[in-house]
Design a protein around this motif. Structure first.
Motif, PDB file in Angstrom:
ATOM      1  N   ASN A   1      -4.456   1.699  -1.210  1.00 21.15           N
ATOM      2  CA  ASN A   1      -3.779   2.056  -2.455  1.00 21.15           C
ATOM      3  C   ASN A   1      -3.234   0.835  -3.185  1.00 21.15           C
ATOM      4  O   ASN A   1      -3.177   0.821  -4.412  1.00 21.15           O
ATOM      5  CB  ASN A   1      -2.641   3.043  -2.170  1.00 21.15           C
ATOM      6  CG  ASN A   1      -3.151   4.380  -1.665  1.00 21.15           C
ATOM      7  OD1 ASN A   1      -4.233   4.823  -2.055  1.00 21.15           O
ATOM      8  ND2 ASN A   1      -2.404   5.014  -0.793  1.00 21.15           N
TER       9      ASN A   1
ATOM     10  N   ASP B   1       0.829  -1.205   0.000  1.00 21.56           N
ATOM     11  CA  ASP B   1       0.000   0.000   0.000  1.00 21.56           C
ATOM     12  C   ASP B   1       0.863   1.254   0.000  1.00 21.56           C
ATOM     13  O   ASP B   1       0.584   2.218  -0.727  1.00 21.56           O
ATOM     14  CB  ASP B   1      -0.921   0.011   1.221  1.00 21.56           C
ATOM     15  CG  ASP B   1      -1.961  -1.106   1.175  1.00 21.56           C
ATOM     16  OD1 ASP B   1      -2.208  -1.622   0.067  1.00 21.56           O
ATOM     17  OD2 ASP B   1      -2.482  -1.465   2.234  1.00 21.56           O
TER      18      ASP B   1
ATOM     19  N   ALA C   1     -12.116   4.337  -9.276  1.00 21.07           N
ATOM     20  CA  ALA C   1     -11.034   3.501  -8.740  1.00 21.07           C
ATOM     21  C   ALA C   1     -11.354   2.020  -8.834  1.00 21.07           C
ATOM     22  O   ALA C   1     -10.662   1.204  -8.217  1.00 21.07           O
ATOM     23  CB  ALA C   1     -10.758   3.877  -7.282  1.00 21.07           C
ATOM     24  N   GLY C   2     -12.375   1.664  -9.584  1.00 26.37           N
ATOM     25  CA  GLY C   2     -12.738   0.263  -9.720  1.00 26.37           C
ATOM     26  C   GLY C   2     -13.705  -0.165  -8.637  1.00 26.37           C
ATOM     27  O   GLY C   2     -14.849  -0.534  -8.921  1.00 26.37           O
TER      28      GLY C   2
ATOM     29  N   ILE D   1     -10.298   3.003   0.369  1.00 27.26           N
ATOM     30  CA  ILE D   1      -9.695   2.036  -0.552  1.00 27.26           C
ATOM     31  C   ILE D   1      -8.191   2.001  -0.316  1.00 27.26           C
ATOM     32  O   ILE D   1      -7.528   3.047  -0.362  1.00 27.26           O
ATOM     33  CB  ILE D   1      -9.985   2.408  -2.013  1.00 27.26           C
ATOM     34  CG1 ILE D   1     -11.485   2.606  -2.225  1.00 27.26           C
ATOM     35  CG2 ILE D   1      -9.442   1.354  -2.966  1.00 27.26           C
ATOM     36  CD1 ILE D   1     -11.835   3.129  -3.603  1.00 27.26           C
TER      37      ILE D   1
ATOM     38  N   THR E   1      -6.973   5.748   0.206  1.00 28.94           N
ATOM     39  CA  THR E   1      -7.643   6.857  -0.470  1.00 28.94           C
ATOM     40  C   THR E   1      -9.101   6.856  -0.031  1.00 28.94           C
ATOM     41  O   THR E   1      -9.748   5.813  -0.042  1.00 28.94           O
ATOM     42  CB  THR E   1      -7.560   6.698  -1.994  1.00 28.94           C
ATOM     43  OG1 THR E   1      -6.197   6.788  -2.403  1.00 28.94           O
ATOM     44  CG2 THR E   1      -8.355   7.781  -2.695  1.00 28.94           C
TER      45      THR E   1
ATOM     46  N   THR F   1      -4.577  -1.944  -3.602  1.00 24.70           N
ATOM     47  CA  THR F   1      -5.624  -2.702  -4.297  1.00 24.70           C
ATOM     48  C   THR F   1      -6.135  -1.989  -5.538  1.00 24.70           C
ATOM     49  O   THR F   1      -6.944  -2.539  -6.278  1.00 24.70           O
ATOM     50  CB  THR F   1      -6.804  -2.965  -3.353  1.00 24.70           C
ATOM     51  OG1 THR F   1      -7.391  -1.711  -2.957  1.00 24.70           O
ATOM     52  CG2 THR F   1      -6.357  -3.712  -2.111  1.00 24.70           C
ATOM     53  N   ILE F   2      -5.685  -0.767  -5.767  1.00 26.85           N
ATOM     54  CA  ILE F   2      -6.130  -0.003  -6.940  1.00 26.85           C
ATOM     55  C   ILE F   2      -5.258  -0.388  -8.126  1.00 26.85           C
ATOM     56  O   ILE F   2      -4.062  -0.093  -8.150  1.00 26.85           O
ATOM     57  CB  ILE F   2      -6.056   1.508  -6.675  1.00 26.85           C
ATOM     58  CG1 ILE F   2      -6.934   1.889  -5.477  1.00 26.85           C
ATOM     59  CG2 ILE F   2      -6.478   2.286  -7.915  1.00 26.85           C
ATOM     60  CD1 ILE F   2      -6.845   3.352  -5.092  1.00 26.85           C
ATOM     61  N   THR F   3      -5.846  -1.058  -9.094  1.00 30.87           N
ATOM     62  CA  THR F   3      -5.088  -1.499 -10.268  1.00 30.87           C
ATOM     63  C   THR F   3      -5.238  -0.551 -11.449  1.00 30.87           C
ATOM     64  O   THR F   3      -4.414  -0.559 -12.354  1.00 30.87           O
ATOM     65  CB  THR F   3      -5.534  -2.905 -10.695  1.00 30.87           C
ATOM     66  OG1 THR F   3      -6.949  -2.895 -10.957  1.00 30.87           O
ATOM     67  CG2 THR F   3      -5.230  -3.914  -9.584  1.00 30.87           C
ATOM     68  N   ARG F   4      -6.301   0.245 -11.459  1.00 33.49           N
ATOM     69  CA  ARG F   4      -6.462   1.243 -12.520  1.00 33.49           C
ATOM     70  C   ARG F   4      -7.337   2.367 -11.998  1.00 33.49           C
ATOM     71  O   ARG F   4      -8.199   2.173 -11.144  1.00 33.49           O
ATOM     72  CB  ARG F   4      -7.039   0.616 -13.784  1.00 33.49           C
ATOM     73  CG  ARG F   4      -8.412  -0.015 -13.590  1.00 33.49           C
ATOM     74  CD  ARG F   4      -9.480   0.845 -14.262  1.00 33.49           C
ATOM     75  NE  ARG F   4     -10.791   0.190 -14.208  1.00 33.49           N
ATOM     76  CZ  ARG F   4     -11.746   0.600 -13.411  1.00 33.49           C
ATOM     77  NH1 ARG F   4     -11.540   1.601 -12.590  1.00 33.49           N
ATOM     78  NH2 ARG F   4     -12.923  -0.006 -13.407  1.00 33.49           N
ATOM     79  N   VAL F   5      -7.074   3.592 -12.503  1.00 34.55           N
ATOM     80  CA  VAL F   5      -7.799   4.778 -12.047  1.00 34.55           C
ATOM     81  C   VAL F   5      -8.238   5.578 -13.269  1.00 34.55           C
ATOM     82  O   VAL F   5      -7.430   5.851 -14.165  1.00 34.55           O
ATOM     83  CB  VAL F   5      -6.918   5.674 -11.145  1.00 34.55           C
ATOM     84  CG1 VAL F   5      -7.670   6.936 -10.763  1.00 34.55           C
ATOM     85  CG2 VAL F   5      -6.493   4.929  -9.903  1.00 34.55           C
TER      86      VAL F   5
END
Length: 317
Positions: free
Chosen positions: A208, A158, A179-180, A206, A194, A210-214
């Protein structure tokens, strides 16, 4: 008596360490004409010098990090890409503030890392000069690091993702992002999580890592677009002229040109063909997150203009 023996033992070890150092410590010993007590004093002077050099390097590193981060956070002005007006000036102000916040955050993180590395190295060097064995300490720290790495690998992930997110300025407070896991307005950004608030008012936290695309709807500029379906038998030239008149009209409106739209709206012409309608598209580049307001105004003006030209719209096309 044992304390004196320990002091003598430490002194002798410090003298041996000093003799093995022919650069600094040896030079100080020669200054004192190779006196019996010279190695001890020379070792203490060397320790002080090591600490002074460490703090000097730390300060230089802090200055260099601040300069590099501020330089990296400085980007081009949008007025170089769009016609200069109040809207582009507003975007430049927002971007400057984002870059400033990002530089301060990244500078703080990198300065802390530099301080830990530099002062930690200096501390180990001083312990070695004081004849305190550092091998067990390094071994213990290594084992502890491995244990923490296995136990907190998600936390480390993270933090690393948060650092790259800040460094690359992927999003910031106030941005509307997808953020998905959730879509909403960014309320807070840390190195670990975030915080978003969606359209229903629900707050999302969320991690950070675990965020794969924004998908960022608020960075730089946004685009408002409107698809206009008209009957298949409509005159293409007439419809295009009407839409271009709408584009000129909204661009000439000071309320929109000075605070929302950053570039002259464009009419793309026939975007789609179907068995029942011709679909025209009109678009406008706007300030971040202002595309919805501009799109609503475009719908109103297009509807009014088409009614005035006696051109109907096809429902459900």
């Amino acid at each position: 008596m044992s304390d004196l023996l320990d002091v003598d033992k430490v002194s002798s070890k410090m003298a041996e360490t000093c003799q093995s150092d022919t650069v600094l410590c040896g030079m100080f010993v020669r200054w004192f004409d190779n006196a019996v007590w010279a190695p001890i004093v020379a070792s203490l002077i060397t320790i002080v010098l090591i600490l002074v050099v460490a703090f000097v390097i730390r300060n230089l590193a802090h200055r260099l990090i601040t300069r590099v981060v501020n330089s990296a956070a400085t980007g081009g002005s949008l007025t170089n890409r769009f016609r200069k007006n109040a809207a582009t000036d507003s975007i430049d102000v927002l971007l400057h503030e984002r870059r400033k916040q990002r530089a301060e955050t990244m500078g703080s993180v990198l300065r802390h890392i530099a301080s830990i590395v530099i002062l930690g190295t200096a501390a180990l060097t001083v312990l070695d000069r004081l004849t305190i064995p550092i091998a067990p300490l390094l071994t213990s720290v290594g084992i502890l690091g491995v244990a923490i790495g296995f136990g907190a690998q998600e936390l480390v992930k993270d933090f690393i993702a948060g650092m790259f997110m800040l460094l690359e300025d992927q999003y910031g407070v106030g941005d509307v992002i997808d953020a998905g896991a959730a879509v909403g307005t960014v309320e807070a950004v840390t190195l670990r999580v975030t915080r978003l608030r969606d359209a229903d008012g629900r707050v999302w936290y969320i991690r950070n890592g675990t965020i794969t695309r924004v998908g960022n709807e608020s960075q730089g500029w946004s685009r408002a677009y409107l698809d206009v379906p008209v009957p298949y038998e409509s005159d293409v030239t007439t419809v295009r002229v009407v839409l271009e008149h709408v584009a000129e009209e909204i661009w000439a409106d000071p309320e929109f040109r000075e605070s929302m739209i950053v570039e002259h709206p464009s009419v793309f012409g026939v975007e789609q063909l179907s068995d029942s309608a011709l679909v025209f598209r009109i678009t406008a580049k706007t300030l971040p997150s202002r595309q919805a307001e501009v799109a609503r105004e475009l719908r109103l003006r297009v509807k009014t203009a088409l009614d005035a030209a006696d051109i109907s719209m096809v429902a459900g096309a």
